[in-house]
Design a protein around this motif. Structure first.
Motif, PDB file in Angstrom:
ATOM      1  N   GLN A 227     -19.781 -62.807 -18.528  1.00 13.21           N
ATOM      2  CA  GLN A 227     -19.855 -62.005 -17.313  1.00 13.21           C
ATOM      3  C   GLN A 227     -20.384 -62.868 -16.169  1.00 13.21           C
ATOM      4  OE1 GLN A 227     -18.995 -59.251 -16.057  1.00 13.21           O
ATOM      5  NE2 GLN A 227     -20.299 -59.082 -14.260  1.00 13.21           N
ATOM      6  N   VAL A 228     -19.611 -62.926 -15.091  1.00  7.93           N
ATOM      7  CA  VAL A 228     -19.984 -63.705 -13.910  1.00  7.93           C
ATOM      8  C   VAL A 228     -19.838 -62.825 -12.679  1.00  7.93           C
ATOM      9  CG1 VAL A 228     -19.412 -65.716 -12.483  1.00  7.93           C
ATOM     10  CG2 VAL A 228     -19.250 -65.874 -14.970  1.00  7.93           C
ATOM     11  N   SER A 229     -20.771 -62.945 -11.756  1.00  9.11           N
ATOM     12  CA  SER A 229     -20.690 -62.211 -10.492  1.00  9.11           C
ATOM     13  C   SER A 229     -19.853 -63.009  -9.496  1.00  9.11           C
ATOM     14  CB  SER A 229     -22.092 -61.980  -9.910  1.00  9.11           C
ATOM     15  OG  SER A 229     -22.849 -61.122 -10.732  1.00  9.11           O
ATOM     16  N   ILE A 230     -18.866 -62.379  -8.895  1.00  8.11           N
ATOM     17  CA  ILE A 230     -18.001 -63.079  -7.955  1.00  8.11           C
ATOM     18  C   ILE A 230     -18.764 -63.521  -6.708  1.00  8.11           C
ATOM     19  CG2 ILE A 230     -17.210 -61.012  -6.748  1.00  8.11           C
ATOM     20  CD1 ILE A 230     -14.396 -62.345  -6.669  1.00  8.11           C
ATOM     21  N   GLY A 231     -19.929 -62.922  -6.474  1.00  9.04           N
ATOM     22  CA  GLY A 231     -20.751 -63.355  -5.347  1.00  9.04           C
ATOM     23  C   GLY A 231     -21.175 -64.810  -5.434  1.00  9.04           C
ATOM     24  N   LEU A 232     -21.137 -65.401  -6.623  1.00  5.61           N
ATOM     25  CA  LEU A 232     -21.428 -66.828  -6.771  1.00  5.61           C
ATOM     26  C   LEU A 232     -20.405 -67.689  -6.052  1.00  5.61           C
ATOM     27  CD1 LEU A 232     -22.410 -67.103 -10.550  1.00  5.61           C
ATOM     28  CD2 LEU A 232     -23.928 -67.417  -8.593  1.00  5.61           C
ATOM     29  N   TYR A 233     -19.163 -67.196  -5.987  1.00  9.98           N
ATOM     30  CA  TYR A 233     -18.070 -67.998  -5.460  1.00  9.98           C
ATOM     31  C   TYR A 233     -17.754 -67.706  -3.996  1.00  9.98           C
ATOM     32  CZ  TYR A 233     -17.405 -68.445 -10.496  1.00  9.98           C
ATOM     33  OH  TYR A 233     -17.603 -68.650 -11.845  1.00  9.98           O
ATOM     34  N   ALA A 234     -18.075 -66.512  -3.531  1.00 11.21           N
ATOM     35  CA  ALA A 234     -17.807 -66.156  -2.135  1.00 11.21           C
ATOM     36  C   ALA A 234     -18.938 -65.279  -1.617  1.00 11.21           C
ATOM     37  CB  ALA A 234     -16.464 -65.435  -2.017  1.00 11.21           C
ATOM     38  N   PRO A 235     -20.163 -65.815  -1.561  1.00 11.46           N
ATOM     39  CA  PRO A 235     -21.318 -64.972  -1.194  1.00 11.46           C
ATOM     40  C   PRO A 235     -21.202 -64.346   0.181  1.00 11.46           C
ATOM     41  CG  PRO A 235     -21.897 -67.318  -1.191  1.00 11.46           C
ATOM     42  CD  PRO A 235     -20.554 -67.206  -1.833  1.00 11.46           C
ATOM     43  N   GLU A 236     -20.561 -65.058   1.102  1.00 12.24           N
ATOM     44  CA  GLU A 236     -20.461 -64.537   2.472  1.00 12.24           C
ATOM     45  C   GLU A 236     -19.447 -63.406   2.589  1.00 12.24           C
ATOM     46  OE1 GLU A 236     -17.331 -67.728   2.063  1.00 12.24           O
ATOM     47  OE2 GLU A 236     -19.359 -67.360   1.305  1.00 12.24           O
ATOM     48  N   HIS A 237     -18.673 -63.187   1.544  1.00 14.98           N
ATOM     49  CA  HIS A 237     -17.640 -62.145   1.569  1.00 14.98           C
ATOM     50  C   HIS A 237     -17.975 -60.963   0.664  1.00 14.98           C
ATOM     51  CE1 HIS A 237     -14.303 -64.360   3.674  1.00 14.98           C
ATOM     52  NE2 HIS A 237     -15.070 -65.379   3.321  1.00 14.98           N
ATOM     53  N   THR A 238     -19.078 -61.023  -0.073  1.00 20.83           N
ATOM     54  CA  THR A 238     -19.273 -60.115  -1.208  1.00 20.83           C
ATOM     55  C   THR A 238     -20.410 -59.132  -1.007  1.00 20.83           C
ATOM     56  OG1 THR A 238     -18.438 -61.835  -2.705  1.00 20.83           O
ATOM     57  CG2 THR A 238     -19.678 -60.024  -3.705  1.00 20.83           C
ATOM     58  N   LEU A 239     -20.134 -57.876  -1.383  1.00 18.81           N
ATOM     59  CA  LEU A 239     -21.145 -56.831  -1.523  1.00 18.81           C
ATOM     60  C   LEU A 239     -21.187 -56.459  -2.998  1.00 18.81           C
ATOM     61  CD1 LEU A 239     -23.041 -54.772   0.015  1.00 18.81           C
ATOM     62  CD2 LEU A 239     -21.115 -53.180  -0.144  1.00 18.81           C
ATOM     63  N   THR A 240     -22.361 -56.572  -3.625  1.00 19.96           N
ATOM     64  CA  THR A 240     -22.500 -56.356  -5.060  1.00 19.96           C
ATOM     65  C   THR A 240     -23.145 -55.005  -5.332  1.00 19.96           C
ATOM     66  OG1 THR A 240     -22.769 -58.741  -5.376  1.00 19.96           O
ATOM     67  CG2 THR A 240     -23.405 -57.304  -7.211  1.00 19.96           C
ATOM     68  N   ILE A 241     -22.461 -54.180  -6.134  1.00 22.12           N
ATOM     69  CA  ILE A 241     -22.926 -52.838  -6.487  1.00 22.12           C
ATOM     70  C   ILE A 241     -23.344 -52.828  -7.953  1.00 22.12           C
ATOM     71  CG2 ILE A 241     -22.348 -50.380  -6.559  1.00 22.12           C
ATOM     72  CD1 ILE A 241     -22.119 -51.499  -3.753  1.00 22.12           C
ATOM     73  N   ASN A 242     -24.463 -52.168  -8.239  1.00 24.43           N
ATOM     74  CA  ASN A 242     -24.915 -52.051  -9.622  1.00 24.43           C
ATOM     75  C   ASN A 242     -25.788 -50.809  -9.722  1.00 24.43           C
ATOM     76  OD1 ASN A 242     -25.595 -52.688 -12.362  1.00 24.43           O
ATOM     77  ND2 ASN A 242     -25.353 -54.864 -11.889  1.00 24.43           N
ATOM     78  N   GLY A 243     -26.444 -50.620 -10.865  1.00 22.63           N
ATOM     79  CA  GLY A 243     -27.285 -49.446 -11.021  1.00 22.63           C
ATOM     80  C   GLY A 243     -27.924 -49.399 -12.390  1.00 22.63           C
ATOM     81  N   ALA A 244     -28.679 -48.343 -12.617  1.00 22.53           N
ATOM     82  CA  ALA A 244     -29.448 -48.199 -13.850  1.00 22.53           C
ATOM     83  C   ALA A 244     -28.712 -47.404 -14.923  1.00 22.53           C
ATOM     84  CB  ALA A 244     -30.787 -47.523 -13.541  1.00 22.53           C
ATOM     85  N   SER A 245     -27.603 -46.780 -14.594  1.00 21.48           N
ATOM     86  CA  SER A 245     -27.004 -45.774 -15.473  1.00 21.48           C
ATOM     87  C   SER A 245     -26.589 -46.297 -16.831  1.00 21.48           C
ATOM     88  CB  SER A 245     -25.789 -45.139 -14.792  1.00 21.48           C
ATOM     89  OG  SER A 245     -26.175 -44.406 -13.663  1.00 21.48           O
ATOM     90  N   LYS A 246     -25.821 -47.377 -16.869  1.00 22.58           N
ATOM     91  CA  LYS A 246     -25.185 -47.791 -18.120  1.00 22.58           C
ATOM     92  C   LYS A 246     -26.088 -48.696 -18.952  1.00 22.58           C
ATOM     93  CE  LYS A 246     -21.668 -45.699 -16.280  1.00 22.58           C
ATOM     94  NZ  LYS A 246     -21.293 -44.330 -16.640  1.00 22.58           N
ATOM     95  N   ALA A 247     -26.670 -49.713 -18.333  1.00 22.10           N
ATOM     96  CA  ALA A 247     -27.463 -50.680 -19.092  1.00 22.10           C
ATOM     97  C   ALA A 247     -28.700 -50.049 -19.700  1.00 22.10           C
ATOM     98  CB  ALA A 247     -27.855 -51.847 -18.197  1.00 22.10           C
ATOM     99  N   TYR A 248     -29.323 -49.112 -18.977  1.00 22.68           N
ATOM    100  CA  TYR A 248     -30.596 -48.548 -19.405  1.00 22.68           C
ATOM    101  C   TYR A 248     -30.483 -47.087 -19.843  1.00 22.68           C
ATOM    102  CZ  TYR A 248     -31.589 -52.436 -16.237  1.00 22.68           C
ATOM    103  OH  TYR A 248     -31.565 -53.648 -15.586  1.00 22.68           O
TER     104      TYR A 248
END
Length: 396
Positions: A227-248
């Motif tokens: 699993q890799v976050s695409i924000g690593l490759y285009a940080p100036e273009h990326t908004l990253t969404i996440n949350g507590a629902s699934k992992a926890y």
């Protein structure tokens, strides 16, 4: 006097808005309603449609919520979330994803869905086009449309494991294209986009000046991939969404979050201030414990991931043995099964599985997945074996 709720139709002052009327009715409603009716009649129906962990929220997270209640932390918070949680999310992004989002570049929302909705409302104008790999989570195109924009599906195939083809994505870019929406690991397919694919998609965004909104809600539920976050490759273009629902296993706590450019986060906060205001204060303190209780949280995630992997292997092998071609998902807790052997129309196939096998599944219609149904394996192995037995009886 008759109560207002008994009014029939939409005559008089209560005319629905064009926005409300534009929402597509779910094609799964009939199947869902039928399942509920059968259960009311006392019929033993097994649901494989629920998209949430079957594990309980970890004890240390529940304890933090109870402590917050007992200490009176039940008041309004900042719209963007309590500072401690935003700092913990900032640290999580750096620690787990390699992303640099300062606390004021982070916002906390009432679930990941609100983070997505706020982002679309803040970033899209009428007529903008949004590229969405298909099969997709049902809410993406509807939320995009509510923002006045146009969802454009980019098909993927079961044969590729639903891996995104960057060339097919770029071929759909037009002068009106504004955004790419990614979901990896994905719902409903469980696909995990490879680092090479993500680098190529980042290149598309950079060449055409596009925004990337990436939904990484299932990031910890990955089995045979990286699993890799695409924000690593285009940080100036990326908004990253996440949350507590699934992992926890915190679906009902309703905590989502986003990290991105400071101006975008400020706009999302402004929208939230005029809609829901802050996420639940108690839930925020619970999420803080999930993010900061590294050892206990890590044990829980490892336990859940191991259980899901075992369940995945059983259900994939079982469905393929029944003649329902099912790719092996690399993440999340869903499988997509081809139901041509039951019926070429996925709605009719879902109805037959429900009526004859007493198993509720989700037809792929609203996912942009014709000829397929989605089953969730967020349930115990005994139930999965029983589901396979019932569907097998239908096919004999």
């Amino acid at each position: 006097m008759r109560a207002a709720c008994t009014l029939r139709g939409m005559s008089g002052p209560f005319q629905l808005s064009d926005r409300a009327l534009s929402l597509k009715p779910s094609s799964t409603v009939a199947v869902t309603s039928r399942a509920l009716e059968l259960r009311r009649q006392g019929v033993d129906v097994i649901s494989m449609s629920v998209g949430e962990p079957d594990f309980d929220t970890p004890d240390h997270v529940k304890a933090a919520a109870m402590a917050a209640i007992e200490s009176g932390k039940t008041k309004y918070t900042a719209v963007s979330g309590i500072p401690e949680l935003r700092e913990a999310i900032s640290a999580k992004f750096a620690r787990e994803n390699g992303l640099s989002y300062a606390p004021d570049c982070v916002t906390v929302t009432s679930g990941g869905k609100q983070a997505l909705f706020n982002a679309f409302m803040a970033l899209l104008n009428p007529g903008d086009e949004v590229l969405i790999p298909a099969p997709y989570w049902v809410s993406y195109p509807e939320m995009v449309a509510l923002a006045g924009a146009v969802p454009v599906a980019v098909p993927t195939t079961p044969e590729s494991g639903f891996q995104l083809d960057p060339q097919a994505l770029e071929a759909r870019v037009t002068p009106r294209t504004r955004m790419i929406v990614l979901n990896s690991p994905g719902n409903p397919t469980g696909a995990v986009f490879t680092p090479e694919v993500l680098q190529a998609v980042a290149g598309v965004a950079q060449r055409h000046g596009l925004i990337i909104v990436t939904d990484e809600m299932y990031e910890h539920l990955v089995y045979d991939a990286r699993q890799v976050s695409i924000g690593l490759y285009a940080p100036e273009h990326t908004l990253t969404i996440n949350g507590a629902s699934k992992a926890y296993a915190m679906t009902g706590w309703r905590i989502g979050y986003a990290g991105g450019p400071r101006g975008v986060i400020a706009a999302m906060n402004a929208l939230q201030s005029q809609s829901t205001s802050n996420a639940s204060s108690v839930s925020q303190y619970a999420a803080l414990a999930a993010l900061e209780g590294h050892e206990a949280t890590a044990r829980f995630i490892d336990m859940a991931r191991g259980a899901y992997r075992e369940r995945r292997d059983v259900i994939v092998a079982g469905l393929n043995a029944l003649g329902l071609p099912t790719p092996t998902p690399q993440g999340a807790f869903y499988v997509m099964a081809n139901t041509d052997r039951i019926h070429t129309d996925e709605l009719e196939a879902a109805r037959r599985i429900l009526d004859d096998a007493r198993v509720a599944v989700v037809p792929g219609t609203d996912f942009g997945a014709p000829g397929q149904v989605r089953l969730s394996y967020a349930t115990d192995l005994n139930t999965i074996h029983e589901v396979l037995r019932r569907i097998g009886t239908l096919l004999t």
